[in-house]
Scaffold this motif. Structure first.
Motif, PDB file in Angstrom:
ATOM      1  N   LEU A 118     -14.741 -53.875  49.381  1.00  0.00           N
ATOM      2  CA  LEU A 118     -13.443 -53.837  48.694  1.00  0.00           C
ATOM      3  C   LEU A 118     -12.669 -55.076  49.123  1.00  0.00           C
ATOM      4  O   LEU A 118     -12.722 -55.466  50.298  1.00  0.00           O
ATOM      5  N   MET A 305     -26.612 -55.925  63.709  1.00  0.00           N
ATOM      6  CA  MET A 305     -26.888 -54.488  63.735  1.00  0.00           C
ATOM      7  C   MET A 305     -27.835 -54.049  64.851  1.00  0.00           C
ATOM      8  O   MET A 305     -27.847 -52.883  65.224  1.00  0.00           O
ATOM      9  N   ASN A 414     -22.537 -46.674  48.357  1.00  0.00           N
ATOM     10  CA  ASN A 414     -23.510 -45.764  47.730  1.00  0.00           C
ATOM     11  C   ASN A 414     -24.117 -44.863  48.812  1.00  0.00           C
ATOM     12  O   ASN A 414     -25.270 -45.017  49.214  1.00  0.00           O
ATOM     13  N   GLN A 438     -16.193 -44.535  42.381  1.00  0.00           N
ATOM     14  CA  GLN A 438     -15.596 -45.732  41.769  1.00  0.00           C
ATOM     15  C   GLN A 438     -16.599 -46.864  41.942  1.00  0.00           C
ATOM     16  O   GLN A 438     -16.770 -47.378  43.031  1.00  0.00           O
ATOM     17  N   TYR A 441     -21.416 -49.619  38.322  1.00  0.00           N
ATOM     18  CA  TYR A 441     -22.603 -49.179  37.579  1.00  0.00           C
ATOM     19  C   TYR A 441     -22.693 -47.656  37.547  1.00  0.00           C
ATOM     20  O   TYR A 441     -22.165 -46.961  38.410  1.00  0.00           O
ATOM     21  N   THR A 444     -25.843 -44.460  39.677  1.00  0.00           N
ATOM     22  CA  THR A 444     -26.382 -44.821  40.988  1.00  0.00           C
ATOM     23  C   THR A 444     -26.698 -43.486  41.654  1.00  0.00           C
ATOM     24  O   THR A 444     -26.312 -42.434  41.131  1.00  0.00           O
ATOM     25  N   THR A 594     -34.839 -49.421  61.166  1.00  0.00           N
ATOM     26  CA  THR A 594     -34.609 -49.706  59.746  1.00  0.00           C
ATOM     27  C   THR A 594     -33.756 -50.954  59.623  1.00  0.00           C
ATOM     28  O   THR A 594     -33.049 -51.310  60.562  1.00  0.00           O
ATOM     29  N   GLY A 595     -33.820 -51.613  58.480  1.00  0.00           N
ATOM     30  CA  GLY A 595     -32.995 -52.812  58.303  1.00  0.00           C
ATOM     31  C   GLY A 595     -33.198 -53.434  56.944  1.00  0.00           C
ATOM     32  O   GLY A 595     -33.517 -52.730  55.975  1.00  0.00           O
ATOM     33  N   TRP A 601     -30.060 -56.735  48.504  1.00  0.00           N
ATOM     34  CA  TRP A 601     -28.762 -56.352  49.039  1.00  0.00           C
ATOM     35  C   TRP A 601     -28.685 -54.828  49.030  1.00  0.00           C
ATOM     36  O   TRP A 601     -28.725 -54.196  47.973  1.00  0.00           O
ATOM     37  N   THR A 603     -28.368 -51.189  48.551  1.00  0.00           N
ATOM     38  CA  THR A 603     -29.003 -50.095  47.816  1.00  0.00           C
ATOM     39  C   THR A 603     -29.451 -50.511  46.415  1.00  0.00           C
ATOM     40  O   THR A 603     -29.617 -49.660  45.538  1.00  0.00           O
ATOM     41  N   THR A 605     -28.225 -51.750  43.746  1.00  0.00           N
ATOM     42  CA  THR A 605     -27.520 -51.595  42.467  1.00  0.00           C
ATOM     43  C   THR A 605     -27.377 -52.958  41.784  1.00  0.00           C
ATOM     44  O   THR A 605     -27.237 -53.018  40.576  1.00  0.00           O
ATOM     45  N   ASN A 681     -33.345 -43.385  54.809  1.00  0.00           N
ATOM     46  CA  ASN A 681     -32.339 -42.529  55.445  1.00  0.00           C
ATOM     47  C   ASN A 681     -32.610 -41.035  55.330  1.00  0.00           C
ATOM     48  O   ASN A 681     -31.872 -40.233  55.897  1.00  0.00           O
ATOM     49  N   PHE A 697     -28.868 -46.069  63.395  1.00  0.00           N
ATOM     50  CA  PHE A 697     -29.856 -46.411  62.363  1.00  0.00           C
ATOM     51  C   PHE A 697     -31.089 -47.107  62.927  1.00  0.00           C
ATOM     52  O   PHE A 697     -32.066 -47.287  62.231  1.00  0.00           O
TER      53      PHE A 697
HETATM   54  N1  LIG Z   1     -31.240 -46.894  57.507  1.00  0.00           N
HETATM   55  C1  LIG Z   1     -30.222 -47.751  57.437  1.00  0.00           C
HETATM   56  N2  LIG Z   1     -29.135 -47.430  56.716  1.00  0.00           N
HETATM   57  C2  LIG Z   1     -28.090 -48.286  56.676  1.00  0.00           C
HETATM   58  C3  LIG Z   1     -28.122 -49.514  57.371  1.00  0.00           C
HETATM   59  C4  LIG Z   1     -29.309 -49.837  58.108  1.00  0.00           C
HETATM   60  O1  LIG Z   1     -29.424 -50.906  58.736  1.00  0.00           O
HETATM   61  N3  LIG Z   1     -30.312 -48.921  58.127  1.00  0.00           N
HETATM   62  N4  LIG Z   1     -27.050 -50.346  57.333  1.00  0.00           N
HETATM   63  C5  LIG Z   1     -25.737 -49.761  57.056  1.00  0.00           C
HETATM   64  C6  LIG Z   1     -24.775 -50.818  56.749  1.00  0.00           C
HETATM   65  S1  LIG Z   1     -24.519 -51.986  57.969  1.00  0.00           S
HETATM   66  C7  LIG Z   1     -24.114 -50.902  55.579  1.00  0.00           C
HETATM   67  S2  LIG Z   1     -22.891 -52.068  55.410  1.00  0.00           S
HETATM   68  C8  LIG Z   1     -24.357 -49.935  54.495  1.00  0.00           C
HETATM   69  C9  LIG Z   1     -24.323 -50.523  53.090  1.00  0.00           C
HETATM   70  O2  LIG Z   1     -24.539 -49.512  52.180  1.00  0.00           O
HETATM   71  P1  LIG Z   1     -23.715 -49.311  50.821  1.00  0.00           P
HETATM   72  O3  LIG Z   1     -22.327 -49.727  51.004  1.00  0.00           O
HETATM   73  O4  LIG Z   1     -23.929 -47.931  50.364  1.00  0.00           O
HETATM   74  O5  LIG Z   1     -24.520 -50.320  49.894  1.00  0.00           O
HETATM   75  P2  LIG Z   1     -24.225 -51.085  48.558  1.00  0.00           P
HETATM   76  O6  LIG Z   1     -25.471 -51.030  47.766  1.00  0.00           O
HETATM   77  O7  LIG Z   1     -23.714 -52.435  48.897  1.00  0.00           O
HETATM   78  O8  LIG Z   1     -23.103 -50.232  47.854  1.00  0.00           O
HETATM   79  C10 LIG Z   1     -22.023 -50.844  47.217  1.00  0.00           C
HETATM   80  C11 LIG Z   1     -21.705 -50.065  45.952  1.00  0.00           C
HETATM   81  O9  LIG Z   1     -20.534 -50.626  45.351  1.00  0.00           O
HETATM   82  C12 LIG Z   1     -20.784 -50.996  44.006  1.00  0.00           C
HETATM   83  N5  LIG Z   1     -19.927 -52.159  43.706  1.00  0.00           N
HETATM   84  C13 LIG Z   1     -20.232 -53.457  43.553  1.00  0.00           C
HETATM   85  N6  LIG Z   1     -19.118 -54.193  43.388  1.00  0.00           N
HETATM   86  C14 LIG Z   1     -18.081 -53.335  43.415  1.00  0.00           C
HETATM   87  C15 LIG Z   1     -16.656 -53.496  43.335  1.00  0.00           C
HETATM   88  O10 LIG Z   1     -16.112 -54.591  43.186  1.00  0.00           O
HETATM   89  N7  LIG Z   1     -15.913 -52.357  43.458  1.00  0.00           N
HETATM   90  C16 LIG Z   1     -16.465 -51.119  43.603  1.00  0.00           C
HETATM   91  N8  LIG Z   1     -15.687 -50.063  43.695  1.00  0.00           N
HETATM   92  N9  LIG Z   1     -17.807 -50.955  43.671  1.00  0.00           N
HETATM   93  C17 LIG Z   1     -18.586 -52.042  43.606  1.00  0.00           C
HETATM   94  C18 LIG Z   1     -22.256 -51.242  43.937  1.00  0.00           C
HETATM   95  O11 LIG Z   1     -22.726 -51.069  42.620  1.00  0.00           O
HETATM   96  C19 LIG Z   1     -22.802 -50.182  44.920  1.00  0.00           C
HETATM   97  O12 LIG Z   1     -22.988 -48.943  44.303  1.00  0.00           O
HETATM   98  O13 LIG Z   1     -25.639 -49.323  54.692  1.00  0.00           O
HETATM   99  C20 LIG Z   1     -25.760 -48.705  55.946  1.00  0.00           C
HETATM  100  N10 LIG Z   1     -26.993 -47.933  55.958  1.00  0.00           N
END
Ligand SMILES: Nc1nc2c(c(=O)[nH]1)N[C@H]1C(S)=C(S)[C@@H](COP(=O)(O)OP(=O)(O)OC[C@H]3O[C@@H](n4cnc5c(=O)[nH]c(N)nc54)[C@H](O)[C@@H]3O)O[C@H]1N2
Ligand SMILES: Nc1nc2c(c(=O)[nH]1)N[C@H]1C(S)=C(S)[C@@H](COP(=O)(O)OP(=O)(O)OC[C@H]3O[C@@H](n4cnc5c(=O)[nH]c(N)nc54)[C@H](O)[C@@H]3O)O[C@H]1N2
Ligand code: SF4
Ligand SMILES: [Mo]
Length: 741
Positions: A118, A305, A414, A438, A441, A444, A594-595, A601, A603, A605, A681, A697
């Motif tokens: 955000l 991480m 996500n 919000q 796409y 998802t 995991t990583g 990028w 998930t 999307t 996960n 994680f």
């Molecule tokens: N097993 C395991 N799990 C992990 C991790 C790991 O190392 N191992 N890492 C963790 C970490 S560090 C992170 S940061 C998370 C990331 O995990 P998430 O935040 O779930 O991943 P994203 O796919 O980036 O999700 C972003 C979502 O926002 C949407 N989006 C794109 N642009 C915008 C926008 O401008 N506004 C809005 N509202 N939505 C938008 C995208 O379509 C997507 O659905 O995962 C975590 N999960």
């Protein structure tokens, strides 16, 4: 509403910040007929110096896709279909349900779960709505899964959050350690700079400390294959050797730190052989590591991480900072503990107070003075900001599962792929009374489980501000018109707040939001009072602290040796080794880590829609050491069953001799939309750290075997708590699906 119109109706070029990683590359995008045709790096941008990686370069392929969410949508039951509606209908419906839940169960029955993706404008208005109007501290973000340990680590050791160094320090460092970070894949443009530094001066050390021999480690002068979770004993052993070798900066320690005596006592009392054994690294290699650090004049550590995603993540941060304090390697060019930020605006989330325990300007909800300052600034009565601690990310989902939390508004994340223990997360979302998603796409994995969908204008379709890893605050300009009725996040939140009847949300532009936010940082460690929108428009970026409009910004923190603690001294914090929450046994004998991969990028999307990137990494897999594979009767490419106490996956085997024995690696990018039983996960554990509340994680126990042919049936996630009130169908029946507000 802000202008997103195009210049001559056909072409438009604009500068903005990459929406992916925290490097914060400045990009130049060219568009024709509302389609981006080209993206390239901006040459004079301090973060990337013209550089760009494959994810940034393929952005044009992922913006205008058939699954863009262009209309608000609602449905009356989870098994029913979504129907497109106008913004007015969607907001009235959402606010009606939110308010009914608050009226019946109180403000702490609702929550906002956001993200480091955000922009700062959205973060600010979320805080003003939830903490400053509804009166709940239940706002958190995926930064809880990411940077929470770094935030808590900096705060406890140095007195305030905020990475002290900047990227230019790479050019002054003679020893660079990369500790628990795979920069070559996750922060590639910054790593290019590290490689350039080594090329210009091959005497520069590059030490990589990672249980996997990563692409980053391939460039190292020394790769230290620490045992998973073995960092604290390794750091303590290095500290002990620095003391023994007298590689410490006595003057620095005496003038600028506190707690050295306790730290000295702790290191010298601990059993050195036990530290070595727990680190998993041969003693001779630890001695080599300490010698290299000890003789360096300028020592810079990048970490990510591998340190943070642990139930002792904050302690790992403290233990690393101890070493930088001991050697005086902080607050000078080429030195310091540099926490790499994952997402493009995770830093902005911290500055704006999106995490449950925070308020804007590095303030805290548990501090009466801070609450009072923010209430006064927001023109709210005393006591508006709750004294009850907000739920953090994992806690929110546990509270949904138990029925304590009723409604969740999810934005820019996500969780049905990215949260730990996905079976628990699925049960939690199934049990929620109201889920608002919000996103840009649909579907998802998360929007599929929601009741209401808000369509957002994403990167390139809105104006906004973000802060990169090096505290550089940058402005992004729109280049495209958003599709359909999609709106920038901040506008959706302010419209929601106005529909709820709250005052103080009448913003005409993103600039107005920004200019209201920054005075709240005045005099705080992250002082951005001088970074006005007018100035940002002219100069594009400035690094905080930047207290006045004529201030040039600050390259590195703590140059004067004065820290953000009450006495100005940084703290040595002795931290003993702790085992991960779930250790291996005869039933689950392997460790799962995991990583990420370079091409994707999170998930998927977005990057999952780029043919170029998908070709590079087409599917999920489990990486196994060849000897472990052989011991389990597996060969390369074979389908394996990988199980933890929480779930089971079926993944093809990739052999990697660069893994430590007993360790398997699964990238977490692929969720349920990309195949059954592939999401990492489902296996990970939702245990969280005591203070930072960050999940683990990088460590849980698993077993591996050749996969049987039959696929296990999917579990059914049913609602278990009583649905207290029927959904009000009259709100959703009435409108045509074509009109937009
Ligand atoms: N097993 C395991 N799990 C992990 C991790 C790991 O190392 N191992 N890492 C963790 C970490 S560090 C992170 S940061 C998370 C990331 O995990 P998430 O935040 O779930 O991943 P994203 O796919 O980036 O999700 C972003 C979502 O926002 C949407 N989006 C794109 N642009 C915008 C926008 O401008 N506004 C809005 N509202 N939505 C938008 C995208 O379509 C997507 O659905 O995962 C975590 N999960
Ligand atoms: N290509 C790409 N780049 C990204 C992202 C992405 O999804 N894709 N996501 C962004 C985000 S949000 C984040 S948070 C960053 C994450 O960036 P990184 O932290 O660099 O990425 P990870 O792959 O999660 O983990 C880093 C390394 O930690 C190591 N590790 C595991 N356990 C331990 C341990 O106990 N000790 C040590 N020392 N190391 C350990 C792993 O082997 C891995 O190589 O990347 C950002 N950049
Ligand atoms: S390095 Fe990060 S910020 Fe730069 S282009 Fe690649 S993903 Fe974007
Ligand atoms: Mo992250």
């Amino acid at each position: 509403m802000m202008s997103t119109g195009m210049n001559d109706g056909q072409t438009r070029d604009a500068e903005s910040i990459c929406p992916y990683c925290g490097v914060g590359c400045r990009l130049w995008a060219e568009s024709v007929y509302n389609q981006i045709i080209r993206v390239k790096g901006v040459a004079d941008a301090p973060a990337n110096l013209g550089g760009i990686c494959a994810k940034g370069a393929t952005l044009p392929q992922v913006i205008n896709t058939p699954d863009r969410l262009t209309q608000p949508q609602i449905r009356v039951s989870r098994t029913g279909d979504f129907r497109p509606v106008t913004w007015k209908v969607a907001l009235d419906h959402a606010v009606g349900r939110f308010q009914a839940i608050i009226d019946e169960h109180g403000p702490d029955s609702v929550a906002f779960y956001g993200s480091g993706q955000l922009d700062s404008e959205a973060v600010y208005v979320v805080g003003k709505l939830f903490k400053g109007s509804i009166g709940t501290n239940n706002t958190d973000s995926n930064s809880r899964l990411c940077m929470a340990a770094a935030v808590a680590g900096y705060r406890s050791s140095l007195g305030a959050d905020g990475p002290p160094p900047c990227y230019a320090d790479i050019d002054y460092a003679d020893c660079i350690t990369v500790w628990g970070s795979n920069m070559a894949e996750a922060h590639p443009v910054t790593f290019d700079r590290v490689k350039a530094r080594r090329k210009a001066d091959p005497t520069v050390e590059l030490i990589v400390i990672d249980p996997r021999r990563t692409l980053t480690a391939d460039h190292a002068t020394l790769h230290v294959p620490v045992a998973p979770g073995g960092d604290i004993p390794l750091m303590n052993a290095v500290g002990r050797l620095l003391l023994e070798n007298d590689s410490i900066d006595h003057r620095y320690v005496a003038s600028h730190t506190a707690g050295f005596d306790e730290y000295f006592h702790f290191l010298t009392q601990e059993n050195f052989d036990a530290m070595v054994a727990a680190s998993g690294v041969p003693e001779s290699m630890i001695r080599d590591l300490a010698a290299r650090i000890g003789r360096s004049k300028t020592w810079l550590t990048f970490y990510c991480m591998g340190l943070n995603q642990s139930t002792v993540g904050m302690w790992k941060n403290n233990s690393l900072i101890n070493l930088h304090l001991l050697t005086g390697q902080i607050g000078k060019p080429g030195a310091g503990p540099f926490s790499l930020t994952g997402q493009p605006n995770a830093m902005g989330g911290r500055e704006g107070g999106l995490l449950a325990h925070q308020l804007p300007g590095y303030r805290f909800t548990d501090d009466p003075k801070h609450r009072g300052e923010v209430e006064a600034y927001w023109n709210r009565s005393e006591g508006t900001i709750s004294t009850i601690p907000g739920l953090t990310a994992v806690e929110m989902f546990r509270a949904l599962e138990s029925g304590r939390l009723k409604a969740i508004w999810i934005a820019a994340t996500n969780p049905a792929v990215s949260m730990p223990d996905l079976h628990m997360i699925r049960r939690a979302l199934a049990n929620a009374e109201l889920v608002i998603a919000q996103d840009a796409y649909h579907p998802t994995e998360t929007t599929r489980l929601a009741d209401i969908l808000f369509p957002v204008a994403q990167w390139s379709e809105k104006q906004g501000t973000s802060t990169s890893s090096e505290r550089l605050v940058s402005r992004s300009d729109p280049i495209l018109n958003p599709p359909g009725a999609a709106l920038p996040d901040w506008q959706i939140i302010t419209k929601f707040a106005q529909t709820m009847g709250y005052e103080g949300f009448d913003f005409k532009s993103a600039e107005e939001v920004w200019d209201e936010f920054i005075p709240l940082t005045k005099g705080r460690p992250c002082d951005m009072a001088g970074i006005t929108s007018e100035r940002l428009k002219a100069v594009r970026h400035l690094r905080w602290p930047c207290p006045t409009v004529d201030h040039p910004g600050t390259e590195r923190l703590y140059i004067d040796g004065k820290f953000a603690t009450p006495d100005g001294r940084a703290r040595f914090l002795p931290r003993p080794h702790r085992e991960p929450r779930e250790t291996v046994d005869h039933e689950f004998p392997l460790v799962l880590t995991t990583g990420r991969l370079y091409a994707h990028w999170h998930t998927l999307t977005r990057t999952g829609k780029s043919p170029k990137l998908v070709q590079r990494e087409p599917g999920a897999f489990v990486e196994v050491h060849p000897d472990d594979a052989a011991a389990h009767g597996l060969v390369a490419g074979q389908l394996a069953e990988l199980a933890s106490r929480r779930g089971t996956l079926r993944l093809p085997v990739r052999l990697n001799p660069g893994l430590s024995r007993g360790l398997v690696f699964v990238p977490f990018h692929w969720g349920d939309q990309h195949g059954e039983q592939t999401a990492a996960n489902y296996l990970t554990i939702s245990a969280i750290g005591r203070i930072a509340k960050q999940p683990e994680f990088k460590y849980c126990a698993v077993r591996l075997a050749p996969a049987p042919d039959a696929v296990k049936p999917e579990p059914v996630y049913a609602r278990t708590t009583r649905r207290d009130k029927p959904i009000r169908p009259n709100v959703v029946e009435t409108r045509s699906s074509k009109t937009t507000s």
